[in-house]
Design a protein around this motif. Structure first.
Motif, PDB file in Angstrom:
ATOM      1  N   UNK A 100     -17.523  25.303 -67.239  1.00 58.54           N
ATOM      2  CA  UNK A 100     -16.570  24.321 -67.544  1.00 58.54           C
ATOM      3  C   UNK A 100     -17.139  22.798 -67.340  1.00 58.54           C
ATOM      4  N   UNK A 101     -16.358  21.900 -67.978  1.00 56.63           N
ATOM      5  CA  UNK A 101     -16.821  20.554 -67.758  1.00 56.63           C
ATOM      6  C   UNK A 101     -16.762  20.109 -66.113  1.00 56.63           C
ATOM      7  N   UNK A 102     -16.290  20.713 -65.482  1.00 50.50           N
ATOM      8  CA  UNK A 102     -16.507  20.524 -63.918  1.00 50.50           C
ATOM      9  C   UNK A 102     -17.852  21.143 -63.565  1.00 50.50           C
ATOM     10  N   UNK A 103     -18.356  21.780 -64.154  1.00 56.03           N
ATOM     11  CA  UNK A 103     -19.795  22.524 -63.593  1.00 56.03           C
ATOM     12  C   UNK A 103     -20.713  21.635 -64.250  1.00 56.03           C
ATOM     13  N   UNK A 104     -20.540  20.540 -65.221  1.00 54.84           N
ATOM     14  CA  UNK A 104     -21.734  20.067 -65.795  1.00 54.84           C
ATOM     15  C   UNK A 104     -22.807  19.507 -65.109  1.00 54.84           C
ATOM     16  N   UNK A 105     -22.474  18.869 -63.814  1.00 53.62           N
ATOM     17  CA  UNK A 105     -23.584  18.463 -63.075  1.00 53.62           C
ATOM     18  C   UNK A 105     -24.718  19.581 -62.499  1.00 53.62           C
ATOM     19  N   UNK A 106     -23.925  20.506 -62.111  1.00 56.08           N
ATOM     20  CA  UNK A 106     -24.353  21.712 -61.594  1.00 56.08           C
ATOM     21  C   UNK A 106     -25.367  22.423 -62.574  1.00 56.08           C
ATOM     22  N   UNK A 107     -24.892  22.426 -63.972  1.00 56.29           N
ATOM     23  CA  UNK A 107     -25.478  22.985 -65.040  1.00 56.29           C
ATOM     24  C   UNK A 107     -26.710  22.353 -65.325  1.00 56.29           C
ATOM     25  N   UNK A 108     -26.623  21.101 -65.622  1.00 56.45           N
ATOM     26  CA  UNK A 108     -27.819  20.104 -65.592  1.00 56.45           C
ATOM     27  C   UNK A 108     -28.958  20.565 -64.571  1.00 56.45           C
ATOM     28  N   UNK A 109     -28.510  20.529 -63.534  1.00 51.84           N
ATOM     29  CA  UNK A 109     -29.405  20.623 -62.188  1.00 51.84           C
ATOM     30  C   UNK A 109     -30.184  21.958 -62.368  1.00 51.84           C
ATOM     31  N   UNK A 110     -29.149  23.049 -62.554  1.00 49.17           N
ATOM     32  CA  UNK A 110     -29.622  24.688 -62.887  1.00 49.17           C
ATOM     33  C   UNK A 110     -30.998  24.519 -63.957  1.00 49.17           C
ATOM     34  N   UNK A 111     -30.743  23.649 -64.931  1.00 45.41           N
ATOM     35  CA  UNK A 111     -31.443  23.567 -66.118  1.00 45.41           C
ATOM     36  C   UNK A 111     -33.106  23.105 -65.696  1.00 45.41           C
ATOM     37  N   UNK A 112     -32.832  21.978 -65.025  1.00 49.83           N
ATOM     38  CA  UNK A 112     -33.969  21.249 -64.362  1.00 49.83           C
ATOM     39  C   UNK A 112     -34.711  22.295 -63.507  1.00 49.83           C
ATOM     40  N   UNK A 146     -30.370  11.723 -62.054  1.00 47.70           N
ATOM     41  CA  UNK A 146     -31.167  12.509 -60.751  1.00 47.70           C
ATOM     42  C   UNK A 146     -30.533  13.883 -60.575  1.00 47.70           C
ATOM     43  N   UNK A 147     -31.290  14.742 -60.529  1.00 48.65           N
ATOM     44  CA  UNK A 147     -31.066  16.167 -60.320  1.00 48.65           C
ATOM     45  C   UNK A 147     -31.106  16.312 -58.928  1.00 48.65           C
ATOM     46  N   UNK A 148     -30.282  16.695 -58.088  1.00 52.21           N
ATOM     47  CA  UNK A 148     -30.642  16.940 -56.410  1.00 52.21           C
ATOM     48  C   UNK A 148     -29.771  17.913 -55.765  1.00 52.21           C
ATOM     49  N   UNK A 149     -30.189  18.201 -54.685  1.00 50.79           N
ATOM     50  CA  UNK A 149     -29.522  19.278 -54.027  1.00 50.79           C
ATOM     51  C   UNK A 149     -28.934  18.497 -52.568  1.00 50.79           C
ATOM     52  N   UNK A 163     -29.971  15.100 -48.714  1.00 50.53           N
ATOM     53  CA  UNK A 163     -30.269  15.142 -50.063  1.00 50.53           C
ATOM     54  C   UNK A 163     -31.548  15.284 -50.536  1.00 50.53           C
ATOM     55  N   UNK A 164     -32.006  16.039 -51.471  1.00 46.71           N
ATOM     56  CA  UNK A 164     -33.195  16.478 -51.754  1.00 46.71           C
ATOM     57  C   UNK A 164     -33.260  16.230 -53.403  1.00 46.71           C
ATOM     58  N   UNK A 165     -34.353  15.571 -53.803  1.00 46.01           N
ATOM     59  CA  UNK A 165     -34.484  15.106 -55.145  1.00 46.01           C
ATOM     60  C   UNK A 165     -35.058  16.432 -55.802  1.00 46.01           C
ATOM     61  N   UNK A 166     -34.526  17.074 -56.861  1.00 40.76           N
ATOM     62  CA  UNK A 166     -35.233  18.330 -57.630  1.00 40.76           C
ATOM     63  C   UNK A 166     -36.367  17.983 -58.195  1.00 40.76           C
ATOM     64  N   UNK A 167     -36.479  16.918 -58.984  1.00 39.83           N
ATOM     65  CA  UNK A 167     -37.665  16.466 -59.817  1.00 39.83           C
ATOM     66  C   UNK A 167     -38.733  16.255 -59.095  1.00 39.83           C
ATOM     67  N   UNK A 168     -38.631  15.393 -57.929  1.00 38.43           N
ATOM     68  CA  UNK A 168     -39.917  14.901 -57.422  1.00 38.43           C
ATOM     69  C   UNK A 168     -40.185  15.674 -55.729  1.00 38.43           C
ATOM     70  N   UNK A 169     -39.171  16.735 -55.694  1.00 37.30           N
ATOM     71  CA  UNK A 169     -39.346  17.451 -54.603  1.00 37.30           C
ATOM     72  C   UNK A 169     -39.359  16.765 -53.288  1.00 37.30           C
ATOM     73  N   UNK A 170     -38.548  15.780 -53.047  1.00 40.09           N
ATOM     74  CA  UNK A 170     -38.495  15.060 -51.661  1.00 40.09           C
ATOM     75  C   UNK A 170     -37.178  14.508 -51.242  1.00 40.09           C
ATOM     76  N   UNK A 171     -37.316  14.166 -50.052  1.00 36.24           N
ATOM     77  CA  UNK A 171     -35.729  13.987 -49.380  1.00 36.24           C
ATOM     78  C   UNK A 171     -35.473  12.385 -50.325  1.00 36.24           C
ATOM     79  N   UNK A 172     -33.991  12.445 -50.465  1.00 34.96           N
ATOM     80  CA  UNK A 172     -33.424  11.420 -50.963  1.00 34.96           C
ATOM     81  C   UNK A 172     -32.560  10.572 -49.765  1.00 34.96           C
ATOM     82  N   UNK A 173     -32.633   9.274 -49.865  1.00 40.81           N
ATOM     83  CA  UNK A 173     -31.579   8.804 -48.974  1.00 40.81           C
ATOM     84  C   UNK A 173     -30.105   8.872 -49.246  1.00 40.81           C
ATOM     85  N   UNK A 174     -29.200   9.063 -48.222  1.00 42.91           N
ATOM     86  CA  UNK A 174     -27.829   9.425 -48.699  1.00 42.91           C
ATOM     87  C   UNK A 174     -27.187   7.862 -48.700  1.00 42.91           C
ATOM     88  N   UNK A 175     -26.275   7.990 -49.879  1.00 40.79           N
ATOM     89  CA  UNK A 175     -25.533   6.605 -49.667  1.00 40.79           C
ATOM     90  C   UNK A 175     -24.246   6.643 -48.983  1.00 40.79           C
TER      91      UNK A 175
END
Length: 178
Positions: A100-112, A146-149, A163-175
């Motif tokens: 569904x539309x609520x799953x859009x972010x997860x879908x994009x990250x899954x594709x990545x 940004x695709x992240x976990x 938080x972990x950046x999927x594209x660069x495979x490195x930690x992300x700072x949390x806002x």
């Protein structure tokens, strides 16, 4: 004056002790009981089903610890929800639906993740390699390009997020929002 200060120290000490022990029951329950690791159940799902795990959570149902997963299959535009018993890894529920539309972010990250030939369990291992604690929650998302976990871990001092950046495979700072 001393009595007032002593009373304040005692009250604040009790408050700090309450905060420190707030996570204790869950942490010590996870530490003392024999549960399969969420990571091992994730790997089993990744072997048996097509798609990418996009979310993990745990829940206590009638005194039984349950692992909950969502698997997104980007090619089929489908999402499957699973519930496994943590003590032995037995599949309790499986339900499929359309994304569904609520799953859009997860879908994009899954594709990545699919494009990078990664797995959810592999990303969890990378993101937590320098951290101690029990994984209690993990979710893929894609926002602001940004695709992240995003993960939650529980240790003896309480719960914390990563938080972990999927594209660069490195930690992300949390806002942090005040």
């Amino acid at each position: 004056m001393r009595l007032w200060l002593l009373g304040l120290m005692w009250v604040s000490g009790m408050w700090v002790a309450g905060i420190a022990s707030a996570a204790s029951p869950s942490y010590f329950m996870l530490q003392q009981r024999a549960y399969l690791s969420p990571h091992s159940v994730m790997q089993q799902i990744e072997k048996e089903f097509s798609g990418v795990i996009a979310e993990f959570d745990m829940d206590m149902q009638e005194g039984v610890l349950i692992y909950q997963f969502e698997l997104i299959n980007p090619l089929a535009n489908a999402i499957t929800r699973f519930e496994y018993r943590a003590s032995d890894g037995k599949l309790l529920k499986q339900k499929a639906a359309k994304v569904t539309a609520n799953d859009k972010g997860g879908l994009e990250a899954a594709r990545l993740i699919s494009l990078k030939h990664q797995t959810f369990s592999g990303l969890i291992a990378l993101a937590t390699q320098n951290h101690q604690g029990f994984l209690t929650d993990a979710k893929l998302d894609h926002d602001l390009g940004i695709g992240y976990l995003e993960l939650k871990l529980l240790n003896d001092t309480g719960q914390y997020k990563l938080a972990f950046d999927i594209d660069n495979l490195q930690p992300l700072p949390l806002l942090k929002w005040d």
